[in-house]
Write a protein that holds these residues in place. Structure first.
Motif, PDB file in Angstrom:
ATOM      1  N   SER A 255      21.793 -25.726  39.766  1.00 43.86           N
ATOM      2  CA  SER A 255      21.781 -27.015  39.729  1.00 43.86           C
ATOM      3  C   SER A 255      23.424 -27.694  40.321  1.00 43.86           C
ATOM      4  O   SER A 255      24.306 -26.761  40.801  1.00 43.86           O
ATOM      5  CB  SER A 255      21.905 -27.331  38.578  1.00 43.86           C
ATOM      6  OG  SER A 255      23.016 -26.795  37.979  1.00 43.86           O
ATOM      7  N   ILE A 256      22.973 -28.879  41.042  1.00 44.35           N
ATOM      8  CA  ILE A 256      24.612 -29.828  40.991  1.00 44.35           C
ATOM      9  C   ILE A 256      25.154 -30.487  40.312  1.00 44.35           C
ATOM     10  O   ILE A 256      23.926 -30.816  39.781  1.00 44.35           O
ATOM     11  CB  ILE A 256      24.305 -30.243  42.310  1.00 44.35           C
ATOM     12  CG1 ILE A 256      23.729 -29.507  43.734  1.00 44.35           C
ATOM     13  CG2 ILE A 256      25.602 -31.463  42.454  1.00 44.35           C
ATOM     14  CD1 ILE A 256      22.847 -29.976  45.079  1.00 44.35           C
ATOM     15  N   GLU A 257      26.321 -30.762  40.135  1.00 44.26           N
ATOM     16  CA  GLU A 257      26.655 -31.472  38.641  1.00 44.26           C
ATOM     17  C   GLU A 257      28.046 -32.404  39.644  1.00 44.26           C
ATOM     18  O   GLU A 257      28.783 -31.682  40.677  1.00 44.26           O
ATOM     19  CB  GLU A 257      27.801 -30.532  37.835  1.00 44.26           C
ATOM     20  CG  GLU A 257      27.948 -32.013  36.815  1.00 44.26           C
ATOM     21  CD  GLU A 257      28.137 -31.182  35.223  1.00 44.26           C
ATOM     22  OE1 GLU A 257      29.743 -30.962  35.304  1.00 44.26           O
ATOM     23  OE2 GLU A 257      27.682 -29.616  34.647  1.00 44.26           O
TER      24      GLU A 257
ATOM     25  N   GLU B 191      18.182 -33.878  35.865  1.00 47.32           N
ATOM     26  CA  GLU B 191      17.864 -32.874  34.999  1.00 47.32           C
ATOM     27  C   GLU B 191      18.588 -33.608  33.096  1.00 47.32           C
ATOM     28  O   GLU B 191      18.056 -33.770  32.298  1.00 47.32           O
ATOM     29  CB  GLU B 191      18.957 -31.623  34.935  1.00 47.32           C
ATOM     30  CG  GLU B 191      18.808 -30.969  34.095  1.00 47.32           C
ATOM     31  CD  GLU B 191      19.106 -29.667  34.011  1.00 47.32           C
ATOM     32  OE1 GLU B 191      19.719 -28.950  33.414  1.00 47.32           O
ATOM     33  OE2 GLU B 191      18.399 -28.658  35.298  1.00 47.32           O
ATOM     34  N   SER B 192      20.045 -33.794  33.966  1.00 48.35           N
ATOM     35  CA  SER B 192      20.412 -34.934  32.663  1.00 48.35           C
ATOM     36  C   SER B 192      21.543 -36.025  33.207  1.00 48.35           C
ATOM     37  O   SER B 192      22.142 -35.466  33.825  1.00 48.35           O
ATOM     38  CB  SER B 192      21.063 -33.695  31.402  1.00 48.35           C
ATOM     39  OG  SER B 192      22.179 -32.999  31.825  1.00 48.35           O
ATOM     40  N   GLU B 193      21.897 -37.069  32.316  1.00 50.98           N
ATOM     41  CA  GLU B 193      23.048 -37.665  32.193  1.00 50.98           C
ATOM     42  C   GLU B 193      24.162 -37.762  30.763  1.00 50.98           C
ATOM     43  O   GLU B 193      23.376 -37.706  30.380  1.00 50.98           O
ATOM     44  CB  GLU B 193      22.814 -38.707  32.872  1.00 50.98           C
ATOM     45  CG  GLU B 193      22.042 -39.429  32.457  1.00 50.98           C
ATOM     46  CD  GLU B 193      21.727 -41.006  32.548  1.00 50.98           C
ATOM     47  OE1 GLU B 193      22.377 -41.887  32.604  1.00 50.98           O
ATOM     48  OE2 GLU B 193      20.964 -40.877  33.586  1.00 50.98           O
ATOM     49  N   GLU B 194      25.143 -37.599  31.517  1.00 50.94           N
ATOM     50  CA  GLU B 194      26.244 -37.788  30.414  1.00 50.94           C
ATOM     51  C   GLU B 194      27.087 -38.734  30.568  1.00 50.94           C
ATOM     52  O   GLU B 194      28.239 -38.831  31.173  1.00 50.94           O
ATOM     53  CB  GLU B 194      27.017 -36.892  29.313  1.00 50.94           C
ATOM     54  CG  GLU B 194      27.633 -36.630  28.587  1.00 50.94           C
ATOM     55  CD  GLU B 194      27.879 -34.857  28.458  1.00 50.94           C
ATOM     56  OE1 GLU B 194      28.957 -34.950  27.567  1.00 50.94           O
ATOM     57  OE2 GLU B 194      27.625 -34.534  28.420  1.00 50.94           O
TER      58      GLU B 194
ATOM     59  N   VAL C 184      28.968 -38.136  34.132  1.00 51.30           N
ATOM     60  CA  VAL C 184      29.018 -36.880  34.296  1.00 51.30           C
ATOM     61  C   VAL C 184      26.241 -36.826  34.755  1.00 51.30           C
ATOM     62  O   VAL C 184      26.036 -37.016  33.868  1.00 51.30           O
ATOM     63  CB  VAL C 184      28.830 -35.554  33.900  1.00 51.30           C
ATOM     64  CG1 VAL C 184      28.240 -34.259  34.299  1.00 51.30           C
ATOM     65  CG2 VAL C 184      30.813 -36.288  33.489  1.00 51.30           C
ATOM     66  N   LEU C 185      26.203 -36.292  36.127  1.00 50.38           N
ATOM     67  CA  LEU C 185      24.719 -36.321  36.612  1.00 50.38           C
ATOM     68  C   LEU C 185      24.236 -34.321  36.401  1.00 50.38           C
ATOM     69  O   LEU C 185      25.369 -34.007  37.383  1.00 50.38           O
ATOM     70  CB  LEU C 185      24.351 -36.674  37.211  1.00 50.38           C
ATOM     71  CG  LEU C 185      24.608 -38.678  37.275  1.00 50.38           C
ATOM     72  CD1 LEU C 185      24.533 -39.597  38.821  1.00 50.38           C
ATOM     73  CD2 LEU C 185      23.940 -39.482  36.170  1.00 50.38           C
ATOM     74  N   THR C 186      23.484 -33.902  36.079  1.00 52.55           N
ATOM     75  CA  THR C 186      23.837 -32.384  36.798  1.00 52.55           C
ATOM     76  C   THR C 186      22.463 -33.241  37.250  1.00 52.55           C
ATOM     77  O   THR C 186      21.238 -33.190  37.061  1.00 52.55           O
ATOM     78  CB  THR C 186      22.821 -32.119  35.336  1.00 52.55           C
ATOM     79  OG1 THR C 186      24.260 -31.478  34.718  1.00 52.55           O
ATOM     80  CG2 THR C 186      22.854 -30.434  35.804  1.00 52.55           C
ATOM     81  N   PHE C 187      22.270 -32.818  38.016  1.00 57.75           N
ATOM     82  CA  PHE C 187      20.246 -32.388  38.972  1.00 57.75           C
ATOM     83  C   PHE C 187      19.867 -31.263  39.424  1.00 57.75           C
ATOM     84  O   PHE C 187      21.064 -29.874  39.769  1.00 57.75           O
ATOM     85  CB  PHE C 187      21.041 -32.746  40.054  1.00 57.75           C
ATOM     86  CG  PHE C 187      20.866 -34.556  40.814  1.00 57.75           C
ATOM     87  CD1 PHE C 187      19.327 -35.795  40.810  1.00 57.75           C
ATOM     88  CD2 PHE C 187      22.747 -34.867  40.392  1.00 57.75           C
ATOM     89  CE1 PHE C 187      20.067 -37.139  40.898  1.00 57.75           C
ATOM     90  CE2 PHE C 187      22.480 -36.311  40.789  1.00 57.75           C
ATOM     91  CZ  PHE C 187      21.469 -37.591  40.844  1.00 57.75           C
ATOM     92  N   ASN C 188      18.648 -31.240  39.816  1.00 55.13           N
ATOM     93  CA  ASN C 188      17.767 -29.804  40.366  1.00 55.13           C
ATOM     94  C   ASN C 188      17.970 -29.837  41.512  1.00 55.13           C
ATOM     95  O   ASN C 188      17.001 -31.020  41.619  1.00 55.13           O
ATOM     96  CB  ASN C 188      16.917 -29.553  39.067  1.00 55.13           C
ATOM     97  CG  ASN C 188      16.760 -28.860  37.774  1.00 55.13           C
ATOM     98  OD1 ASN C 188      17.706 -28.219  37.549  1.00 55.13           O
ATOM     99  ND2 ASN C 188      16.678 -28.968  36.973  1.00 55.13           N
TER     100      ASN C 188
END
Length: 148
Positions: free
Chosen positions: A2-4, A130-133, A141-145
């Motif tokens: 994953s990339i954050e 995948e998620s964002e906060e 903060v974005l997390t990508f697969n």
């Protein structure tokens, strides 16, 4: 894998320098101008509207806004940066405070445009969100697969 990514409001480092850029207006001794860091006309207009200002577009590079009974002019200089022109009856501290608040709104609008563009480009490049906060400072903060 994953990339954050962390998106923070653009220009935090330059926000403190706005106050030091005060100079006398060249053509009128009854006014002074403060250089901003804002360059994009549509974002300046949107930031002014969201701040509750009435906007009159004089041309693509010059705007007049009214806050209460105070008129403020925004003019784009040769470098493409907007300068705010205030009447000398407006205290410089008040002008700088107004521009600091306006600049915060402008940075937030840049962040929103960047966020939308990033999500669009990420999906085109095979990245899956995948998620964002959203943080307290309004950063995201974005997390990508990576799917490819």
């Amino acid at each position: 894998m994953s990339i954050e990514l962390v998106l923070i409001p653009v220009g935090i480092a330059v926000a403190h320098s706005v106050g030091s850029l005060i100079e006398s207006h060249k053509n009128d001794r009854n006014t002074y101008k403060i250089q901003t860091v804002m360059k994009q006309q549509h974002l300046l207009q949107k930031a002014l509207q969201q701040y509750g200002c009435e906007i009159n577009e004089m041309n693509h590079q010059n705007y007049q806004t009214i806050v209460g009974d105070i008129k403020i002019y925004f003019q784009q200089n040769d470098s493409g940066v907007f300068e705010a022109v205030f009447d000398k009856s407006v205290a410089k501290e008040d002008a700088v405070e107004f521009l600091d608040h306006l600049h915060s709104e402008y940075k937030y609008l840049i962040q929103q445009e960047t966020y939308k563009r990033l999500l669009k480009q990420a999906s085109e490049k095979g990245l899956e969100l995948e998620s964002e906060e959203i943080q307290q400072d309004r950063s995201i903060v974005l997390t990508f697969n990576v799917t490819n």
